[in-house]
Design a protein around this motif. Structure first.
Motif, PDB file in Angstrom:
ATOM      1  N   ILE A 136       6.183 -11.668  13.351  1.00  0.00           N
ATOM      2  CA  ILE A 136       4.887 -11.443  13.998  1.00  0.00           C
ATOM      3  C   ILE A 136       3.971 -12.626  13.729  1.00  0.00           C
ATOM      4  CG2 ILE A 136       2.946  -9.867  14.298  1.00  0.00           C
ATOM      5  CD1 ILE A 136       5.666  -8.533  14.903  1.00  0.00           C
ATOM      6  N   SER A 137       3.726 -13.390  14.792  1.00  0.00           N
ATOM      7  CA  SER A 137       2.736 -14.472  14.741  1.00  0.00           C
ATOM      8  C   SER A 137       1.437 -13.884  15.297  1.00  0.00           C
ATOM      9  CB  SER A 137       3.237 -15.678  15.537  1.00  0.00           C
ATOM     10  OG  SER A 137       2.273 -16.688  15.624  1.00  0.00           O
ATOM     11  N   ALA A 180      -6.624  -2.276  10.924  1.00  0.00           N
ATOM     12  CA  ALA A 180      -7.552  -2.452   9.796  1.00  0.00           C
ATOM     13  C   ALA A 180      -7.701  -3.907   9.375  1.00  0.00           C
ATOM     14  CB  ALA A 180      -7.047  -1.631   8.614  1.00  0.00           C
ATOM     15  N   ASP A 189       0.853  -1.188   0.000  1.00  0.00           N
ATOM     16  CA  ASP A 189       0.000   0.000   0.000  1.00  0.00           C
ATOM     17  C   ASP A 189       0.898   1.250   0.000  1.00  0.00           C
ATOM     18  OD1 ASP A 189      -1.600   2.157   0.599  1.00  0.00           O
ATOM     19  OD2 ASP A 189      -2.346   1.342   2.502  1.00  0.00           O
ATOM     20  N   THR A 235       5.029 -11.498  -0.865  1.00  0.00           N
ATOM     21  CA  THR A 235       4.830 -12.814  -1.508  1.00  0.00           C
ATOM     22  C   THR A 235       5.769 -12.988  -2.706  1.00  0.00           C
ATOM     23  OG1 THR A 235       3.121 -12.149  -3.109  1.00  0.00           O
ATOM     24  CG2 THR A 235       2.380 -12.706  -0.887  1.00  0.00           C
TER      25      THR A 235
HETATM   26  N1  NAD Z   1      -4.502  -6.598  14.721  1.00  0.00           N
HETATM   27  C1  NAD Z   1      -4.485  -7.678  15.462  1.00  0.00           C
HETATM   28  O1  NAD Z   1      -5.349  -7.871  16.325  1.00  0.00           O
HETATM   29  C2  NAD Z   1      -3.397  -8.700  15.283  1.00  0.00           C
HETATM   30  C3  NAD Z   1      -3.304  -9.740  16.222  1.00  0.00           C
HETATM   31  C4  NAD Z   1      -2.307 -10.687  16.076  1.00  0.00           C
HETATM   32  C5  NAD Z   1      -1.413 -10.602  15.039  1.00  0.00           C
HETATM   33  N2  NAD Z   1      -1.518  -9.588  14.132  1.00  0.00           N
HETATM   34  C6  NAD Z   1      -0.556  -9.561  13.033  1.00  0.00           C
HETATM   35  O2  NAD Z   1       0.066  -8.289  12.992  1.00  0.00           O
HETATM   36  C7  NAD Z   1       0.528  -8.056  11.671  1.00  0.00           C
HETATM   37  C8  NAD Z   1       0.106  -6.656  11.237  1.00  0.00           C
HETATM   38  O3  NAD Z   1      -1.306  -6.641  11.097  1.00  0.00           O
HETATM   39  P1  NAD Z   1      -2.205  -5.371  11.437  1.00  0.00           P
HETATM   40  O4  NAD Z   1      -3.185  -5.814  12.436  1.00  0.00           O
HETATM   41  O5  NAD Z   1      -1.375  -4.205  11.708  1.00  0.00           O
HETATM   42  O6  NAD Z   1      -3.014  -5.229  10.072  1.00  0.00           O
HETATM   43  P2  NAD Z   1      -3.151  -4.037   9.006  1.00  0.00           P
HETATM   44  O7  NAD Z   1      -4.093  -4.546   7.967  1.00  0.00           O
HETATM   45  O8  NAD Z   1      -3.497  -2.750   9.676  1.00  0.00           O
HETATM   46  O9  NAD Z   1      -1.670  -3.923   8.417  1.00  0.00           O
HETATM   47  C9  NAD Z   1      -1.129  -4.953   7.626  1.00  0.00           C
HETATM   48  C10 NAD Z   1      -0.254  -4.309   6.552  1.00  0.00           C
HETATM   49  O10 NAD Z   1       0.305  -5.369   5.757  1.00  0.00           O
HETATM   50  C11 NAD Z   1       0.265  -4.949   4.407  1.00  0.00           C
HETATM   51  N3  NAD Z   1       0.280  -6.092   3.502  1.00  0.00           N
HETATM   52  C12 NAD Z   1      -0.716  -6.971   3.243  1.00  0.00           C
HETATM   53  N4  NAD Z   1      -0.334  -7.839   2.297  1.00  0.00           N
HETATM   54  C13 NAD Z   1       0.936  -7.513   1.954  1.00  0.00           C
HETATM   55  C14 NAD Z   1       1.875  -8.030   1.035  1.00  0.00           C
HETATM   56  N5  NAD Z   1       1.570  -9.069   0.243  1.00  0.00           N
HETATM   57  N6  NAD Z   1       3.095  -7.455   0.962  1.00  0.00           N
HETATM   58  C15 NAD Z   1       3.406  -6.387   1.739  1.00  0.00           C
HETATM   59  N7  NAD Z   1       2.566  -5.835   2.614  1.00  0.00           N
HETATM   60  C16 NAD Z   1       1.341  -6.401   2.722  1.00  0.00           C
HETATM   61  C17 NAD Z   1      -1.030  -4.171   4.292  1.00  0.00           C
HETATM   62  O11 NAD Z   1      -1.025  -3.327   3.137  1.00  0.00           O
HETATM   63  C18 NAD Z   1      -1.050  -3.411   5.601  1.00  0.00           C
HETATM   64  O12 NAD Z   1      -0.418  -2.151   5.473  1.00  0.00           O
HETATM   65  C19 NAD Z   1      -0.048  -9.167  10.815  1.00  0.00           C
HETATM   66  O13 NAD Z   1       0.944 -10.162  10.602  1.00  0.00           O
HETATM   67  C20 NAD Z   1      -1.165  -9.715  11.663  1.00  0.00           C
HETATM   68  O14 NAD Z   1      -1.461 -11.061  11.364  1.00  0.00           O
HETATM   69  C21 NAD Z   1      -2.489  -8.644  14.229  1.00  0.00           C
END
Ligand code: NAD
Length: 285
Positions: free
Chosen positions: A140-141, A193, A39, A65
């Motif tokens: 990050i799991s 998000a 993004d 990926t």
């Molecule tokens: N939010 C939660 O409650 C939560 C809990 C446990 C783990 N996590 C993990 O934390 C990490 C961050 O998630 P978040 O909650 O901040 O979500 P988010 O959607 O706010 O941010 C995720 C980011 O990853 C980017 N992204 C997605 N696919 C991509 C790709 N192919 N290549 C590069 N960038 C890519 C998106 O554009 C986005 O900016 C993730 O691994 C998620 O699984 C989140």
């Protein structure tokens, strides 16, 4: 304590949520930043905010990926900064859908980002981290890296695998005396998000048929994902600074960790019963 000041730190998925908060927290601690995301607008906003905090910031659109692109990114970052110290493999996506309704492509998509993205980032940067003499891999799991939930099989599979990969890496770095620390992070619900994006994806695919179902999912997500990303990022960096192998983020993650230890088989039965009573195939976050 691992330091941050002057260290070169790479963050994937830095355009939103936890990744953005990590980027800004690292900027405040004096790190030099290489930020990536698919993004570009989100990435530009994080870069701007990190710049305002005085951080030297480089950003590049990278799809985690895309193996070749990640390898290329690692070379570019190492050339630009002269060294790489820390990689935060954070980019991730979610999907809520029962196994019987999931296509093979659903698994391909989630595993490509959440698991292969982590493997790509780790492998591509590892030679540079070793060469730095002071490296740290932070993957990050999730709490879904040690607890399964209905409708989240793709996500849980990816996050359990990230834990296995990361813990193996920690063993190997220590056994080989490589100067690379390794931390696996398990956040509970963080207000980002991620759930809305998953719901939007379902809507785009015509999967959520009624407005009531959509509203219910958004309500559940808002209820479960509460911690501020800034607090999550601060907790992660404290764990990284102390060289913790495993960082649990949030009271929910700690509670679930304890519950799964005490009821390793029983919790799945309890969640299955809860899912049956609620009319869903599980109790997804
Ligand atoms: N939010 C939660 O409650 C939560 C809990 C446990 C783990 N996590 C993990 O934390 C990490 C961050 O998630 P978040 O909650 O901040 O979500 P988010 O959607 O706010 O941010 C995720 C980011 O990853 C980017 N992204 C997605 N696919 C991509 C790709 N192919 N290549 C590069 N960038 C890519 C998106 O554009 C986005 O900016 C993730 O691994 C998620 O699984 C989140």
């Amino acid at each position: 304590m691992s330091g941050f000041r002057g260290r070169v730190a790479v963050v994937t998925g830095a355009g939103s949520g936890i990744g953005r908060a990590l980027g800004l927290a690292l900027a405040r601690r004096g790190a030099r930043l290489a930020l990536s995301d698919v993004d570009e607008d989100g990435l530009a906003e994080t870069g701007r905010a990190a710049g305002e905090l005085g951080a030297e910031t480089f950003r590049q659109r990278v799809d985690v990926t895309d193996r070749a692109a990640v390898i290329d990114f690692a070379e570019v970052v190492a050339d630009r900064f002269g060294a790489v110290n820390q990689i935060y493999n954070n980019a991730g996506i979610a999907l809520g859908r029962p196994i019987v309704e999931s296509s093979f492509e659903d698994y391909d998509r989630v595993l490509a980002v959440n698991l292969w993205g982590v493997i790509h980032g780790t492998k591509a940067f590892l030679p540079h981290l070793i060469a730095s003499g002071d490296g740290h891999v932070v993957n990050i799991s999730s709490l879904n890296g040690f607890m399964a939930m209905g409708e989240l099989s793709h996500y849980c599979t990816s996050k359990y695998a990230v834990r296995g990969f990361t813990e193996t890496l920690r063993i190997e770095m220590r056994a080989a005396r490589h100067p690379v620390k390794v931390t696996c992070v398990h956040p509970g619900g963080v207000r980002t998000a991620i759930a809305d994006r998953a719901i939007d994806q379902e809507l785009a695919n015509g999967r959520i048929i009624s407005a009531a179902q959509e509203a219910q999912r958004r309500r559940q997500a808002a209820f479960a994902l509460r911690m501020s990303p800034d607090v999550a990022a601060a907790t992660i960096l404290t764990g990284v600074g102390r060289n913790r192998g495993r960082v649990l983020v949030g009271r929910d993650a700690k509670l679930v960790d304890a519950a799964v230890r005490f009821f390793p088989g029983g919790y799945t039965r309890a969640l299955g019963t809860a899912g049956r009573l609620s009319g869903r195939s599980g109790s997804a976050a």
